[in-house]
Design a protein around this motif. Structure first.
Motif, PDB file in Angstrom:
ATOM      1  N   VAL A  93       1.043  -1.266   0.047  1.00  0.00           N
ATOM      2  CA  VAL A  93      -0.118  -0.030   0.063  1.00  0.00           C
ATOM      3  C   VAL A  93       1.019   1.318   0.182  1.00  0.00           C
ATOM      4  CG1 VAL A  93      -1.858   0.872   1.134  1.00  0.00           C
ATOM      5  CG2 VAL A  93      -2.503  -0.915   1.282  1.00  0.00           C
ATOM      6  N   VAL A  94       1.715   1.088   1.075  1.00  0.00           N
ATOM      7  CA  VAL A  94       2.695   2.219   0.862  1.00  0.00           C
ATOM      8  C   VAL A  94       3.477   2.587  -0.831  1.00  0.00           C
ATOM      9  CG1 VAL A  94       4.723   3.594   1.853  1.00  0.00           C
ATOM     10  CG2 VAL A  94       3.125   1.999   3.530  1.00  0.00           C
ATOM     11  N   SER A  96       2.417   1.693  -2.774  1.00  0.00           N
ATOM     12  CA  SER A  96       1.584   2.558  -4.544  1.00  0.00           C
ATOM     13  C   SER A  96       0.982   3.240  -3.980  1.00  0.00           C
ATOM     14  CB  SER A  96       0.178   1.210  -4.232  1.00  0.00           C
ATOM     15  OG  SER A  96       0.622  -0.582  -4.608  1.00  0.00           O
ATOM     16  N   LEU A  97       0.620   4.585  -3.022  1.00  0.00           N
ATOM     17  CA  LEU A  97       0.535   5.540  -2.187  1.00  0.00           C
ATOM     18  C   LEU A  97       2.120   6.108  -3.202  1.00  0.00           C
ATOM     19  CD1 LEU A  97      -0.714   7.533  -1.405  1.00  0.00           C
ATOM     20  CD2 LEU A  97       0.499   7.184   0.761  1.00  0.00           C
ATOM     21  N   TYR A  98       3.053   6.199  -3.242  1.00  0.00           N
ATOM     22  CA  TYR A  98       4.256   6.919  -3.639  1.00  0.00           C
ATOM     23  C   TYR A  98       3.944   6.271  -5.177  1.00  0.00           C
ATOM     24  CZ  TYR A  98       6.959   5.943   0.531  1.00  0.00           C
ATOM     25  OH  TYR A  98       7.299   6.011   2.020  1.00  0.00           O
ATOM     26  N   CYS A 100       1.201   6.540  -6.534  1.00  0.00           N
ATOM     27  CA  CYS A 100      -0.355   7.025  -7.186  1.00  0.00           C
ATOM     28  C   CYS A 100       0.531   8.739  -6.877  1.00  0.00           C
ATOM     29  CB  CYS A 100      -1.024   6.481  -6.246  1.00  0.00           C
ATOM     30  SG  CYS A 100      -2.283   5.823  -6.593  1.00  0.00           S
ATOM     31  N   LEU A 101       1.245   8.920  -5.717  1.00  0.00           N
ATOM     32  CA  LEU A 101       1.861  10.469  -6.338  1.00  0.00           C
ATOM     33  C   LEU A 101       2.404  11.141  -7.493  1.00  0.00           C
ATOM     34  CD1 LEU A 101       2.990  10.652  -2.556  1.00  0.00           C
ATOM     35  CD2 LEU A 101       0.877  11.563  -2.590  1.00  0.00           C
ATOM     36  N   ILE A 413      -4.290   3.111  -7.893  1.00  0.00           N
ATOM     37  CA  ILE A 413      -5.073   3.304  -6.967  1.00  0.00           C
ATOM     38  C   ILE A 413      -6.497   2.724  -5.954  1.00  0.00           C
ATOM     39  CG2 ILE A 413      -6.911   4.153  -8.283  1.00  0.00           C
ATOM     40  CD1 ILE A 413      -5.636   6.765  -5.622  1.00  0.00           C
ATOM     41  N   ILE A 416      -4.661   1.012  -3.422  1.00  0.00           N
ATOM     42  CA  ILE A 416      -5.021   1.750  -1.903  1.00  0.00           C
ATOM     43  C   ILE A 416      -6.145   1.461  -1.440  1.00  0.00           C
ATOM     44  CG2 ILE A 416      -4.858   3.639  -0.205  1.00  0.00           C
ATOM     45  CD1 ILE A 416      -2.679   4.526  -2.950  1.00  0.00           C
ATOM     46  N   VAL A 438      -9.225   9.711  -0.584  1.00  0.00           N
ATOM     47  CA  VAL A 438      -7.859   9.180  -1.500  1.00  0.00           C
ATOM     48  C   VAL A 438      -7.695  10.148  -2.555  1.00  0.00           C
ATOM     49  CG1 VAL A 438      -6.601   7.250  -2.353  1.00  0.00           C
ATOM     50  CG2 VAL A 438      -8.477   6.582   0.060  1.00  0.00           C
ATOM     51  N   CYS A 442      -3.845  12.667  -2.107  1.00  0.00           N
ATOM     52  CA  CYS A 442      -2.972  12.555  -3.376  1.00  0.00           C
ATOM     53  C   CYS A 442      -2.487  13.468  -4.518  1.00  0.00           C
ATOM     54  CB  CYS A 442      -3.334  10.509  -4.124  1.00  0.00           C
ATOM     55  SG  CYS A 442      -2.813   9.304  -3.619  1.00  0.00           S
ATOM     56  N   SER A 567       9.183   1.808   3.441  1.00  0.00           N
ATOM     57  CA  SER A 567       7.512   0.331   3.185  1.00  0.00           C
ATOM     58  C   SER A 567       8.168  -0.954   3.293  1.00  0.00           C
ATOM     59  CB  SER A 567       8.101   0.196   1.236  1.00  0.00           C
ATOM     60  OG  SER A 567       8.591   0.824   0.428  1.00  0.00           O
TER      61      SER A 567
END
Length: 599
Positions: A93-94, A96-98, A100-101, A413, A416, A438, A442, A567
């Motif tokens: 998840v972490v 994927s967050l990076y 997405c950003l 996305i 996440i 979410v 982002c 992560s």
């Protein structure tokens, strides 16, 4: 949440198209052709296809099986296997967050170029006029119009990561548009995504086919295609060719992000994911090869145009220096005339021509390897500006880039949102609210990439935000399934879903070959990072009109370390937390037992 209450894809086709839309992304267009160019053209296909079957397909199969069996997102799925493994899902998840950003900023650039394509003359076709209106801007002349448009007008880039400025309003609005569209694509969860993928997964192929037809009819396109399919077998002895092939397969299929686990968790329990894993993997690799043919056709056109422009400059130089008749020298006999004039008039040649003479070499033009944004937004746009009806081809190209990018964003996305929805605290929130929060989170963090130094931070996230952590995550995944959960138990789960057990090929890959390959890649990455010294980035030099290699400052190096560790550390920290909690619970139960006995 009960199994019956979980949303599902309307049909198997939606799931396959979602996987194709996610896996087939920008890397197929701008990374794979670069690797072919670097490692011997068609010869690179040998290690690439081997790695597909030794690493790519087995790991793709494994993630789909886990998601479909557990019917949970990445965090819940790994916690179901073992409470100590919840950190594997959290790490996904972490990561994927990076992703997405920074990934949606590429879509913002595509929107920017798309909107600028609706002009009588493409804005990257010529240099802007200087303030005195006496000629083109000096910085643009030193670079090229396409480079200037990307670095100075699209990014408004600063001279280093330490020199920060305000937000580029145009880029911020394009990023907002990218996130609004992403939200609309996922607003009702899998029900919305299932409808969108019919378009995002198929239309890029329509554009690629149109571009292929146009590309192979361009002047010099055959030079590029021949370059692609002429194998330099000596590259097979280069270990970097095999490492890059394995890495490309790994990232192209989107392993380790949790997207595949999330997508397959919405399948029916008896869905035939084995067949789908093979089909999607082959489609992904086939698309890479297909996109390379299109790319190298355009490469060939661009290289031939540059080569012939060089010959023309040489022809004009010789005509003026030696007062020759206009039709005496042609592009076909320029080199003959250079040798002839050098032999006949050596002194005059040395005084008037030698210093100004350029080295015109078609092979050298084709050898110039570019990847990433440089290929997508500079090389392609430079080729497009020389095409007839350049605005039409520009619109088509950037629409294709947008659909590839947006298709991948659906998976990013979802990786996440799905694990979050598995938590009780979020399970009662509406799809619209959770997905909106979410996306808004982002978007706000992603605005940093629209500042003048934003591209340097983008490069940092792109280089260090995912590679190390994904290798670690997938290594833990395959080792856990094979040796903690157990191959035999995993076989029974697959038999329960498909009606038959996996054959020897899958078991050998999961139990031995794939883990060994991942360990080798992991070790290579660490050694490479250590031997590389201080991390560097390409900083734009306004005076030279080009990028120069620059070391990251101390705060940049510290942030890189944070990206690498943040992560990965989720795995041991979560396991430690679970261990401490269980120990505390046992201690509490023991105390209650003692109290009860005493009473």
């Amino acid at each position: 949440m009960e199994k019956d209450a979980r949303p599902q894809w309307d049909n198997a086709t939606q799931f396959v198209l979602a996987c194709v839309s996610y896996a087939v992304g920008l890397g197929n267009v701008w990374r794979f052709p670069y690797l072919c160019q670097q490692h011997g053209g068609g010869g690179f296909l040998i290690p690439y296809l081997l790695m597909l079957f030794l690493e790519g397909v087995p790991l793709f199969y494994l993630e789909l099986a886990i998601g479909q069996k557990m019917r949970l997102g990445s965090i819940g799925a790994w916690r179901a296997i073992s409470p100590y493994l919840g950190g594997v899902g959290l790490a996904s998840v972490v990561t994927s967050l990076y992703l997405c950003l920074y990934y949606n900023i590429i879509n913002a650039w595509s929107f920017w170029y798309l909107f600028n394509s609706f002009q009588a003359v493409l804005p990257w076709a010529n240099c802007p006029i200087n303030a005195n209106r006496t000629g083109p801007l000096e910085e643009c002349q030193k670079a090229t119009p396409t480079q200037y448009f990307f670095f100075r007008q699209t990014l408004d880039i600063s001279s280093s990561i330490e020199e920060n400025g305000g937000i580029h309003t145009g880029q911020a609005l394009c990023l907002l548009l990218a996130w609004v569209i992403t939200y609309l694509f996922i607003v009702r969860g899998v029900k919305s995504t299932g409808k969108v993928v019919y378009f995002t997964a198929t239309f890029p192929y329509v554009v690629l086919i149109i571009y292929l037809i146009r590309g192979i009819t361009l002047h010099g396109a055959v030079n590029g295609v021949k370059y692609l399919f002429t194998p330099k077998l000596g590259e097979l002895a280069n270990p970097n060719a095999w490492i890059n092939a394995a890495t490309q397969i790994f990232f192209s299929l989107g392993l380790g992000f949790g997207s595949l686990i999330a997508f397959s968790s919405y399948n029916q329990y008896n869905n035939n994911f084995q067949q789908q894993a093979i089909v999607v993997s082959l489609i992904n690799s086939g698309t890479s090869i297909f996109a390379s043919i299109v790319t190298f056709a355009i490469y060939g056109f661009k290289a031939t145009v540059n080569y012939e422009d060089c010959l023309e400059r040489t022809r004009v130089l010789l005509l003026n220096a030696f007062s020759l008749a206009e039709d005496s020298i042609t592009l076909d006999n320029v080199f003959d005339w250079v040798q002839k004039l050098n032999a006949s008039y050596p002194q005059q040649f040395a005084e008037t021509v030698a210093d100004k003479l350029e080295k015109c070499n078609l092979e050298a033009e084709l050898d110039t390897a570019v990847e990433g944004a440089g290929l997508a937004f500079i090389v392609y746009s430079e080729a497009i500006k020389n095409m007839p009806l350049s605005q039409l081809w520009s619109v088509l190209y950037f629409v294709m880039l947008l659909l590839l990018g947006m298709g991948s964003m659906l998976g990013n996305i979802t990786a996440i949102i799905t694990p979050l929805r598995d938590f009780k605290v979020f399970s009662h929130m509406s799809h619209e609210l959770l997905n909106g929060l979410v996306c808004l989170f982002c978007l706000l963090l992603g605005l940093g990439f629209t500042t003048t130094s934003g591209n340097y931070w983008f490069t940092m996230f792109n280089d260090y935000g995912a590679t190390f952590s994904l290798l670690f995550i997938v290594l833990i995944e395959v080792v856990t399934v094979s040796y903690v959960y157990g191959i035999r138990r995993f076989e029974k789960d697959i038999e329960d879903m498909l009606g038959h057990r996996p054959n020897w090929y899958w078991k050998i890959m999961w139990g031995g070959v794939s883990p060994l390959l991942l360990i080798s890649l992991f070790i290579f990455y660490i050694i490479n990072y250590i031997q590389g010294g201080t991390p560097t980035y390409q900083a734009w030099n306004k005076d030279l009109g080009k990028s120069v290699e620059t070391e990251y400052p101390v705060f940049g190096q510290a942030f890189i370390a944070l990206l690498l560790v943040s992560s990965v550390s989720c795995v041991p920290l979560t396991a430690l937390y679970v261990h401490c909690r269980k120990r505390k619970d046992r201690h509490f139960k023991r105390q209650r037992t003692v109290s009860t006995v005493s009473a």
